[in-house]
Write an enzyme that holds these catalytic residues in place. Structure first.
Site, PDB file in Angstrom:
ATOM      1  N   HIS A 289       0.759  -0.834   0.412  1.00 24.54           N
ATOM      2  CA  HIS A 289       0.223   0.021  -0.200  1.00 24.54           C
ATOM      3  C   HIS A 289       0.894   1.021   0.112  1.00 24.54           C
ATOM      4  CE1 HIS A 289      -3.767   2.262   1.475  1.00 24.54           C
ATOM      5  NE2 HIS A 289      -2.664   2.891   2.086  1.00 24.54           N
ATOM      6  N   GLU A 290       1.690   1.080   1.023  1.00 23.62           N
ATOM      7  CA  GLU A 290       3.005   2.178   0.883  1.00 23.62           C
ATOM      8  C   GLU A 290       3.794   2.840  -0.541  1.00 23.62           C
ATOM      9  OE1 GLU A 290       1.562   4.368   2.763  1.00 23.62           O
ATOM     10  OE2 GLU A 290       0.658   3.315   4.203  1.00 23.62           O
TER      11      GLU A 290
ATOM     12  N   HIS B 293       1.686   4.954  -3.228  1.00 25.58           N
ATOM     13  CA  HIS B 293       1.686   6.119  -2.887  1.00 25.58           C
ATOM     14  C   HIS B 293       3.085   6.681  -2.712  1.00 25.58           C
ATOM     15  CE1 HIS B 293      -1.608   6.818  -0.639  1.00 25.58           C
ATOM     16  NE2 HIS B 293      -1.770   6.249   0.152  1.00 25.58           N
TER      17      HIS B 293
END
Length: 489
Positions: free
Chosen positions: A254-255, A258
């Protein structure tokens, strides 16, 4: 060109200072000594004063007025810079610095309160944070809707009314799908102890597979996973739980979504208003499509099953199909960051309603826990056992990030649109995912979304990439197809 170049030079210095401020925040959440919290808050406030002064300076206004942009990139650059000037100019310098100081202190106190389960001791600090957010919202709104003014800082052009309509259209499909899944046998749990050092080793392999450039980044651990920075220095954090390696692996992916968005923006946009993600909704579309549509796909889950068997041995699941159901297990739970795809947006809708009430003054901070627990029981059928499982679980409100939460659900909607278009363009994607290779999808996202940074408005960017205006329909269709197949609905 000389006048535009002068503006660009000014902007790059301001953006560089903003990156330094972000690094202070990263340090606070990862390696800062515990006793340095109060001093760090003063440092952050001092830097915010300097940055705010540059963002509102008459000299900056003069540079904007005389920029004379000659092409689309220059016009977008000036427009984004003008927007920043207008928003910053509405907030008094003293208020901006005080909010930065209190938010830094609050974030540190929240960590201690969460660890101890001490909501009562934390509420006075949270009251300060909310009061300062209300003051900033009213200054930004200038007579308009205060919550919309905060939301606009994270998702330009969006409004609470528009979000309410979107969420009203999304909720029934989620509730119906949840009910259908609840009638089926539950998916299995993982069983066993998963060494946390080994989790971190595999999470790094996953980060690399999903395109994270460790020569311009690093992976650390934090209470709440996050990504920080842009351009040549983009850092992420994750967390580990010896009983739940999925928490580590999917937080990392997920990170990385980003982080790679920031790493893949055009190099000539670095340290300018175009050199960062255009909105938090678009940002979240990248992290969610990496985490869910790609990494939780049955195809990629089959590859991950083999990696985990090699690293951890037998953990109670015998085949890749069963493992894919475990990865995509649907069940109501208390923690937003651990929620499955079906329940996740319901968590966000609840927070959206509560924070709107806080900013409007319709809900007092002292009554927040009761309001949270009542709404949670209504939405999820569960009684919140303690504040750590409830109102203390997220860092956003302690850090003053009001208006941020709804962009998570909006990011899921954007991701649904992008995924539909991506699959149409890449019909053989599952073959690559089954080999642990998401590169075809990553290349598509880099070209369609990430490289553009802040060049296009959020909805325009998604429309350009997907070929149609954003709507919740592709997300619902994806969820119904995926979980219908997994659960035999």
């Amino acid at each position: 060109m000389m006048s535009y170049d002068a503006l660009l030079t000014y902007l790059r210095t301001t953006e560089a200072l903003g990156q330094v401020a972000g690094r202070l925040g990263w340090d606070q959440e990862t390696v800062m000594p515990e006793g340095a919290a109060d001093q760090r808050a003063e440092e952050i406030a001092a830097l915010e004063e300097v940055i705010h002064a540059r963002r509102t300076a008459p000299a900056f206004a003069d540079l904007l007025a005389g920029a004379n942009p000659v092409d689309d990139v220059q016009r977008a650059m000036v427009a984004r810079a003008q927007r920043g000037f207008d928003r910053s100019s509405r907030i008094p310098a003293e208020l901006a610095a005080e909010a930065a100081r209190v938010n830094a202190i609050s974030q540190h106190r929240w960590i201690a309160a969460r660890k101890a389960g001490d909501l009562a001791g934390f509420l006075p600090t949270l009251q300060q944070v909310v009061a300062l957010q209300v003051a900033q919202a009213q200054a930004l709104a200038d007579g308009g809707d205060a919550y919309d003014a905060l939301l606009d800082g994270y998702e330009p052009g969006m409004s609470a009314a528009r979000l309410t309509a979107i969420f009203s259209a999304l909720r029934p499909g989620l509730v119906d799908l949840r009910a259908a899944i609840a009638e089926k046998p539950p998916a299995p749990h993982l069983n066993g102890h998963f060494d946390e050092a080994q989790q971190m080793a595999l999470s790094q392999e996953l980060a690399l597979a999903f395109g994270y450039d460790l020569s311009r980044g690093r992976i650390d651990k934090a209470v709440h996973p996050f990504s920080s920075g842009s351009g040549a220095d983009v850092r992420i954090t994750t967390r580990t739980d010896a009983a739940d390696p999925f928490n580590c692996f999917y937080s990392t992916i997920h990170e990385v979504g980003h982080a790679t968005y920031e790493q893949n923006i055009r190099a000539d946009f670095a340290l300018t208003p175009l050199g960062e993600g255009v909105s938090m909704g678009v940002h979240e579309s990248q992290s969610r499509i990496y985490e869910n549509q790609l990494a939780r796909s049955p195809a990629f889950a089959g590859w991950l099953f083999g990696q985990m068997r090699d690293m951890f041995g037998d953990f109670g699941i015998s085949d890749a199909g069963t493992f894919a159901r475990a990865v995509n297990r649907v069940a109501p739970g208390f923690i937003r960051t651990e929620a499955d795809e079906v329940h996740y947006n319901l968590h966000i809708m609840m927070r959206f309603d509560l924070e709107r009430a806080l900013i409007a003054g319709d809900l007092a901070v002292a009554d927040l826990e009761e309001a949270w627990n009542t709404r949670f029981a209504a939405d999820f059928g569960l009684t919140v056992p303690n504040p750590v499982m409830g109102v203390l679980q997220d860092v956003h409100w302690p850090a003053g990030l009001f208006g941020y939460f709804p962009t998570y659900a909006l990011g899921n909607i954007y991701a649904g649109c992008l995924h539909q278009a991506l699959r149409a363009d890449l019909p053989d994607l599952d073959d690559a995912l089954a080999a642990g290779n998401p590169a075809p999808a990553l290349d598509w996202l880099r070209g369609k979304v990430q490289q553009h940074g802040g060049l296009y408005a959020p909805a325009d960017l998604i429309t350009r990439a997907a070929g149609f205006a954003p709507t919740e329909a592709p997300l619902l269709a994806y969820l119904q197809q995926k979980f219908g197949a997994l659960y035999g609905i």
